[in-house]
Write an enzyme that holds these catalytic residues in place. Structure first.
Site, short mmCIF file in Angstrom:
data_model
loop_
_atom_site.label_atom_id
_atom_site.label_comp_id
_atom_site.label_asym_id
_atom_site.label_seq_id
_atom_site.Cartn_x
_atom_site.Cartn_y
_atom_site.Cartn_z
N GLU A 217 93.46 39.43 56.36
CA GLU A 217 92.99 40.73 55.91
C GLU A 217 93.21 41.73 57.04
O GLU A 217 92.88 41.44 58.19
CB GLU A 217 91.51 40.65 55.53
N ASP B 43 94.98 31.17 53.82
CA ASP B 43 94.22 32.29 54.40
C ASP B 43 93.63 31.89 55.76
O ASP B 43 93.09 30.79 55.90
CB ASP B 43 93.02 32.63 53.49
N GLU C 41 94.75 44.57 47.11
CA GLU C 41 93.64 44.21 46.21
C GLU C 41 92.73 45.40 45.93
O GLU C 41 92.36 46.16 46.84
CB GLU C 41 92.79 43.07 46.83
N ASP D 23 90.73 32.06 50.82
CA ASP D 23 89.36 31.77 51.28
C ASP D 23 88.35 32.02 50.15
O ASP D 23 87.16 31.74 50.29
CB ASP D 23 89.00 32.54 52.56
N SER D 24 88.84 32.48 49.01
CA SER D 24 88.01 32.52 47.80
C SER D 24 87.51 31.10 47.46
O SER D 24 86.58 30.94 46.68
CB SER D 24 88.79 33.09 46.61
N LYS E 64 97.83 34.17 55.58
CA LYS E 64 97.48 35.53 55.12
C LYS E 64 96.27 35.99 55.92
O LYS E 64 95.34 35.20 56.15
CB LYS E 64 97.17 35.52 53.62
O1 KIV Z 1 91.14 34.46 48.78
C1 KIV Z 1 91.85 34.74 47.81
O2 KIV Z 1 91.88 34.03 46.80
C2 KIV Z 1 92.66 35.94 47.89
C3 KIV Z 1 93.41 36.38 46.66
C4 KIV Z 1 92.52 36.70 45.57
C5 KIV Z 1 94.39 37.44 46.94
O3 KIV Z 1 92.73 36.55 48.90
#
Ligand code: KIV
Length: 269
Positions: free
Chosen positions: A117, A85, A184, A46-47, A115
């Site tokens: 959190e 994510d 992280e 989600d970055s 993924k």
């Molecule tokens: O959103 C993302 O890119 C991440 C990674 C940096 C682990 O969660």
């Protein structure tokens, strides 16, 4: 049945304590095509909200955005394991809510895992999803989706209580069936303790070289941004490459040097 060429969840689990997992984010088809046969995991993180959409945190990212980028990465890959994510607001309410979002992601993108959190209240969701056939990577330590609560992106595990909390989260998600754990922004001693005591492979970002693998945001490691977080190593300088190319293009357009005689169409004789 023929074995799929794509890496599988058991392939990733079998790397615990063995050859390190090399993982990068990917959000688009061309980047996925370039990384696919090099990386073990491509994470549609989600970055993407900050990297491609100019958001200040991942909080504004929606499930539809993740699905769109997940589909693009699946179209550009055939070997790496692709993980998408679950964005802020799509899984926290209760495990059933998480299942609805995660199953949509798997069905509509074709990716193999999600993924999420994880903090104390979310560990039961990992169990709920994995026991219903949805592979999960748990993300612990610095949680970018909690940036508003934390007042920014701050390293974790420097106080006894934070250390204990993150260690407990790691043990809980391991027990709940997460097939890998992203750690992280925590002190390296804490990352090492987690790696030593969980069964799942750990994937560090700003954590420790002793993790079972490493992940970076691809644009960070390519040198796309002026600011580089201290845990990032820049393996390229794509920002200056783009700036120099754009300067040359603008110069050639203004001087009339572009397009040249071989860069235009003519009537066929
Ligand atoms: O959103 C993302 O890119 C991440 C990674 C940096 C682990 O969660």
């Amino acid at each position: 049945m023929e074995k799929s060429a794509r890496l599988t969840i058991p392939d990733i689990i079998s790397r615990k304590g063995k050859e390190k997992l090399a993982c990068l984010t990917a959000y688009t088809t061309p980047i996925a095509q370039l990384l696919d046969d090099k990386c073990d995991i491509l994470l549609v993180g989600d970055s993407v909200g900050m990297v491609l959409h100019g958001l200040p945190t991942p909080v504004g990212v929606t499930l539809d955005m993740m699905i769109m980028h997940g589909r693009a990465v699946m179209r550009g890959s055939s070997r790496a394991l692709v993980v998408v994510d679950l964005p802020f607001g799509s899984y926290e309410r209760n495990p059933g809510h998480a299942f609805k979002s995660a199953s949509r992601v798997l069905r509509e993108t074709g990716c193999q895992a999600v993924k999420i959190e994880v903090c104390a209240g979310v560990t039961e969701t990992v169990d709920y999803l994995t026991s219903r056939g949805i592979p999960v990577i748990a993300h612990i330590g610095l949680r970018p989706q909690a940036a508003n609560l934390d007042g920014g992106f701050k390293a974790k595990g420097r106080t006894d209580s934070e250390w204990q909390q993150i260690l407990n989260d790691a043990k809980a998600v391991d027990e709940a069936g997460a097939f890998a754990i992203v750690i992280e922004g925590v002190t390296c001693d804490l990352a090492d303790e987690i790696t030593a005591c969980v069964n799942a492979p750990t994937i560090g970002i700003g954590a420790s070289s002793k993790c079972d693998g490493q992940i970076l945001v691809v644009d960070d490691m390519l040198g796309m941004f002026k600011r580089t977080p201290r845990f990032v190593r820049r393996y390229g300088e794509i920002r200056s490459l783009i700036e120099n190319a754009a300067d040359s293009f603008v110069r050639d357009v203004r001087s009339g040097a572009f397009p040249g005689p071989n860069e235009v169409y003519r009537l066929r004789k």
